[in-house]
Design a protein around this motif. Sequence first.
Motif, PDB file in Angstrom:
ATOM      1  N   PHE A   1      -5.899  -2.081  -3.625  1.00  0.00           N
ATOM      2  CA  PHE A   1      -6.150  -1.264  -2.439  1.00  0.00           C
ATOM      3  C   PHE A   1      -7.547  -1.531  -1.884  1.00  0.00           C
ATOM      4  CE2 PHE A   1      -8.023   2.533  -0.561  1.00  0.00           C
ATOM      5  CZ  PHE A   1      -7.139   2.784   0.473  1.00  0.00           C
TER       6      PHE A   1
ATOM      7  N   GLU B   1       0.840  -1.189   0.000  1.00  0.00           N
ATOM      8  CA  GLU B   1       0.000   0.000   0.000  1.00  0.00           C
ATOM      9  C   GLU B   1       0.880   1.245   0.000  1.00  0.00           C
ATOM     10  OE1 GLU B   1      -3.458   1.649   2.877  1.00  0.00           O
ATOM     11  OE2 GLU B   1      -3.494  -0.498   2.408  1.00  0.00           O
TER      12      GLU B   1
ATOM     13  N   TYR C   1      -3.793  -0.761  -9.073  1.00  0.00           N
ATOM     14  CA  TYR C   1      -3.558  -0.359  -7.686  1.00  0.00           C
ATOM     15  C   TYR C   1      -4.882  -0.185  -6.948  1.00  0.00           C
ATOM     16  CZ  TYR C   1      -2.237   1.948  -3.454  1.00  0.00           C
ATOM     17  OH  TYR C   1      -2.094   2.249  -2.114  1.00  0.00           O
TER      18      TYR C   1
END
Length: 123
Positions: free
Chosen positions: A77, A3, A73
């Motif tokens: 996430f 992250e 991403y």
Amino acid sequence: MKELTRAEEEIMQVLWTIGSAFVKDIIDQLPDPKPAYSTVSTIVRILQQKGFVGHKAVGQSHQYHPLITKANYTKSFMKGFVKRYFDGSYQEMVSFFTKEQKLSVSELESLVKDLKKLKTKKL
């Protein structure tokens, strides 16, 4: 996938938007007050170590570019976010945001319509 910190994400947002950039270009895209050149340079190197950013040598400088797409991403996430805050339940997450954001009936109907479309695509 690791992250991103808030500062790393801010820089990645710039790279996702403009594609490739020198540190100076990244700084130009950041809001005021602008961080120091050395700060941005350090964060970009950390992003390289994490595998988010690559570079191309241009003279004595480096031009940086994203190695991970924003969509990939975001997907990673959100999986982690739902797991940590909603015990892995997307239904709990939608319920939470429905209550907190006071979604209208038409917005909820639109979500249901989108979900039905996705379901039929998967079948």
